[in-house]
Design a protein around this motif. Structure first.
Motif, short mmCIF file in Angstrom:
data_model
loop_
_atom_site.label_atom_id
_atom_site.label_comp_id
_atom_site.label_asym_id
_atom_site.label_seq_id
_atom_site.Cartn_x
_atom_site.Cartn_y
_atom_site.Cartn_z
N SER A 1 27.93 33.07 -35.54
CA SER A 1 27.36 33.92 -36.58
C SER A 1 27.00 35.29 -36.01
O SER A 1 26.64 35.40 -34.85
N LYS B 1 21.90 29.96 -35.82
CA LYS B 1 21.46 30.93 -36.79
C LYS B 1 22.22 32.24 -36.59
O LYS B 1 22.75 32.51 -35.52
N PRO B 2 22.25 33.10 -37.61
CA PRO B 2 22.87 34.39 -37.42
C PRO B 2 22.25 35.21 -36.31
O PRO B 2 22.93 35.97 -35.65
N SER B 3 20.95 35.04 -36.09
CA SER B 3 20.29 35.80 -35.03
C SER B 3 20.67 35.32 -33.64
O SER B 3 20.33 35.95 -32.65
N TRP C 1 15.44 19.96 -43.87
CA TRP C 1 15.14 21.31 -43.42
C TRP C 1 13.67 21.58 -43.69
O TRP C 1 13.04 20.86 -44.45
N PRO D 1 23.11 32.53 -44.71
CA PRO D 1 21.64 32.57 -44.61
C PRO D 1 21.19 31.85 -43.35
O PRO D 1 21.92 31.06 -42.76
N GLU D 2 19.99 32.14 -42.95
CA GLU D 2 19.45 31.50 -41.76
C GLU D 2 19.13 30.04 -42.02
O GLU D 2 18.80 29.63 -43.13
N GLY D 3 19.22 29.23 -40.94
CA GLY D 3 18.79 27.85 -41.01
C GLY D 3 19.85 26.85 -41.35
O GLY D 3 19.55 25.66 -41.46
N HIS E 1 23.35 40.22 -37.15
CA HIS E 1 22.54 40.44 -38.35
C HIS E 1 22.95 39.46 -39.43
O HIS E 1 24.14 39.26 -39.66
N PRO E 2 22.00 38.84 -40.11
CA PRO E 2 22.36 37.81 -41.09
C PRO E 2 23.13 38.33 -42.29
O PRO E 2 23.68 37.54 -43.04
N ASP F 1 14.35 24.44 -36.93
CA ASP F 1 15.35 25.40 -37.33
C ASP F 1 15.86 26.20 -36.14
O ASP F 1 17.00 26.66 -36.13
N SER F 2 15.04 26.38 -35.10
CA SER F 2 15.46 27.17 -33.97
C SER F 2 16.55 26.50 -33.17
O SER F 2 17.21 27.14 -32.36
#
Length: 683
Positions: free
Chosen positions: A430, A408-410, A603, A581-583, A433-434, A403-404
């Motif tokens: 993104s 991602k939003p982060s 996933w 969402p993340e991922g 913050h998510p 996933d990394s």
């Protein structure tokens, strides 16, 4: 004369039907306790069916049997099966049961005590003070080895609620009671009792010094190994391997190794009786205890058993099971250098590494591939190419990205991507913050050109707050020379009045009460020969008037209420107001702008298994069923269920084992879904 047949009691058949395989590092569930009670006529607490309190509905008036039946009925209500229930009635009922249990436990029949403790464990009862006072009143004096084993298993399942200090104290009592019985009396109860003592020491974070009780149980294991079946052998090997890891006493280590040698002989002779996964767990424990050279015969039996396996036989084996077994098999092949073991081991490794290893990190697979390649260069008697190919197929390029590696939003950044024609495209990934909206591709601008409108960006969304109107702030580049004129076009309607300044302001300008929709900001830089003149309308800036336009710019943006993006396994368009969402896997169109996202396949999910501290990683595809998820965790849909639980704890729903991840919307609700054992009477 009728042919003889084997008849098993109904209890044995039910116990066999409900049995399940568990991982190497997990404790085995004790056998079901017979549903018996103390039948003494002079004991009023167990004069059972005629009690006047049975009709009153008051828990405080129930006798021991009625209290046990009442607790088991509570478990059957799905609303009380989960320990996090916040309903007053459920919490009050369990508190009443615990209070009454504390009054009766010193005189209760041991089988009823065990049944009640298991009810508290399955209900996830968390009142540590009540449980601690209850446990202190439990009597262990004069109990048989079988009773002590079942009681210790039930208390170990309550270890989180009891706390480290209480677990340490109660299992010290069990060690004292264990010394009251001989090795002969312990018999086949010794493996599970030893495993319980080791598990309690591990939870309480105590250096498990070699004690007389441990010495007695290890001796009982060695003495009764000849009577043990596959399950007893596996539990014994597990307990001895864990005990050896923490034992520092030379005499104790010698006794453990002696017991391990007896277990190895018995297990090697009965290798065909094991289930495949149980055999792998036993093999790993023996290799850790005695080393690779002494388990060569067992390694050959394991390899030949794997050669005869069909894929269904290894369905319950997780990636960790396969990885540990592969390492032990490789070490045995290197230590023995037997042609027969090498040939069988090479084929067995190819089978072990064929599937279900996608959840392992890439560095683990690289290390395993390096070991296989190294062994292949030293041993020409076997063909290691299939095993190496099966392992190398998972690393590094074809290994599923973690996933990394996804956007991602982060990981949100803004960057300019240069093109061949000297222009660049601004990309807004993104947000940081998510839960904030996402800015997409901006308009094209030449590299090095100064932008006039700095905020908002093209395609940006201005979040609509609680009301129906929003405030839009616009900021300009004050470093640019000339006068500034700008206006707002609201959703294609006539534009707002034009604002005009002699020079570009340094402070932002705010439009109040902008409605929801798609809007355009237009801005121009102008100059004139007469410094006393200013344009009054945008028509003054058109044609051959006194004002010269040096730069014009527009920005399209949105005013929209933020919405959660509903992901799918197919590509879906991402709007600027979506919260991602993340991922997710994100694809951005650098030519035309816009973005789309989908759930990657596979996933990775780390479900919470009720009662287990460590989490395992499971690879999930759209067509992965809940039964597949349980098998990847080393569990079975005959003993466990996948449950969605509302965050407030008021509602829950059991996901059917045949449902796929897409049907259950598993990606969306992954944080609210848990895996737990059925709330039944016996495991």
């Amino acid at each position: 004369m009728p042919s003889p047949c084997l008849r098993l009691p109904g209890g044995a058949l039910r116990s066999f039907a409900k049995s399940c395989r568990t991982m190497f590092h997990e404790l085995r569930v004790p056998p079901p306790v017979a549903l018996t009670i103390n039948q003494r006529k002079d004991w009023p607490l167990t004069d059972l069916e005629r009690s006047p309190f049975a009709q009153s509905g008051s828990v405080s008036g129930l006798n021991s049997l009625e209290l046990t039946r009442h607790a088991e009925r509570l478990l059957q209500r799905r609303a009380h099966a989960e320990g996090r229930r916040s309903g007053r009635r459920g919490a009050g009922e369990w508190a009443g049961v615990a209070s009454r249990f504390a009054e009766l436990c010193s005189q209760m029949d041991i089988d009823l005590c065990i049944r009640l403790l298991r009810c508290f464990a399955r209900a996830k009862y968390t009142d540590g003070d009540t449980l601690q006072s209850l446990v202190r009143n439990l009597s262990t004096v004069g109990k048989t080895p079988s009773n002590l084993t079942c009681l210790s298993s039930a208390l170990l399942s309550l270890r989180e609620a009891l706390g480290e200090e209480e677990v340490k104290a109660v299992f010290r009592r069990f060690e004292d009671r264990a010394l009251e019985h001989s090795k002969e009396a312990w018999g086949l109860s010794s493996p599970l009792m030893l495993a319980n003592l080791v598990g309690a020491s591990s939870f309480a974070k105590v250096e498990s010094d070699w004690s007389s009780a441990r010495s007695l149980l290890v001796g009982a294991v060695a003495q009764h190994a000849g009577r043990m079946g596959p399950m007893h052998l596996e539990i014994s090997a597990y307990a001895c391997a864990r005990l050896q890891r923490s034992c520092k006493d030379p005499a104790g280590l010698q006794q453990i190794l002696g017991a391990a040698t007896v277990l190895l002989d018995r297990g090697t002779n009965r290798a065909t009786r094991f289930l495949p996964r149980g055999l792998l767990n036993f093999f790993v424990a023996m290799e850790r205890l005695l080393g690779p050279s002494k388990v060569s015969d067992l390694a050959l039996s394991v390899a030949r058993r794997l050669q005869r396996c069909v894929p269904e036989d290894l369905e319950g084996c997780t990636g960790g099971d396969r990885y540990r077994s592969a390492l032990c098999l490789l070490r045995a092949c290197r230590a023995e250098r037997s042609p027969a073991l090498a040939a069988a081991g090479a084929e067995a490794l190819a089978i072990l590494l064929g599937e279900n290893l996608s959840a392992l990190p890439p560095h683990a697979m690289r290390a395993l591939a390096a070991r296989i390649q190294d062994l292949g260069t030293c041993d020409d008697a076997a063909d290691w190419s299939k095993a190496l190919k099966a392992c190398s197929a998972l690393v590094p390029d074809s290994h599923p990205q973690p996933d990394s590696c996804l956007i991602k939003p982060s990981m949100a950044i803004r960057e300019a991507v240069p093109r061949k024609d000297g222009t660049a495209i601004e990309i807004f990934r993104s947000p940081v913050h998510p839960r904030t909206s996402m800015e997409l591709v901006g308009e094209k601008a030449s590299v090095g050109e100064s932008k006039l409108i700095l905020v908002p960006k093209t395609g940006q969304n201005v979040a609509l707050a609680d009301g129906a109107l929003a405030d839009v702030s616009v900021k300009f580049n004050s470093a640019l020379p000339g006068g500034l004129a700008f206006w707002l076009e609201v959703g294609g309607s006539p534009s707002t009045p034009m604002n005009c300044f002699e020079k570009v302001p340094t402070e932002p300008y705010v439009w109040r009460s902008v409605p929801e929709g798609n809007h355009v900001i237009r801005a121009v830089l102008w100059k004139t020969a007469d410094s006393s003149m200013q344009p009054k309308s945008k028509e003054d800036l058109e044609g051959a008037g006194p004002f010269e336009v040096t730069h014009a710019e527009k920005v399209d943006f949105f005013v929209h209420r933020p919405e959660d993006f509903n992901p799918s396994y197919d590509w879906r368009k991402v709007e600027p107001w979506h919260r991602l969402p993340e991922g997710l896997e994100i694809s951005m169109n650098l030519q035309e702008g816009g973005s789309q996202a989908r759930i990657p396949q596979p996933w990775h999910w780390e479900p919470r298994v009720v009662g287990q501290e460590e989490r395992q990683r499971v690879a999930v595809n759209a067509d992965t069923t809940m039964s597949d998820v349980l098998q990847s965790l080393g569990l079975s849909d005959s003993t466990h269920e996948v449950v969605w639980c509302q965050e407030s704890g008021k509602h829950e729903r059991v996901l059917q084992s045949s449902w796929t991840a897409a049907q259950a919307d598993l990606f969306r609700y992954q944080k609210q879904i848990v895996v737990r054992r059925f709330a039944t009477l016996v495991d």
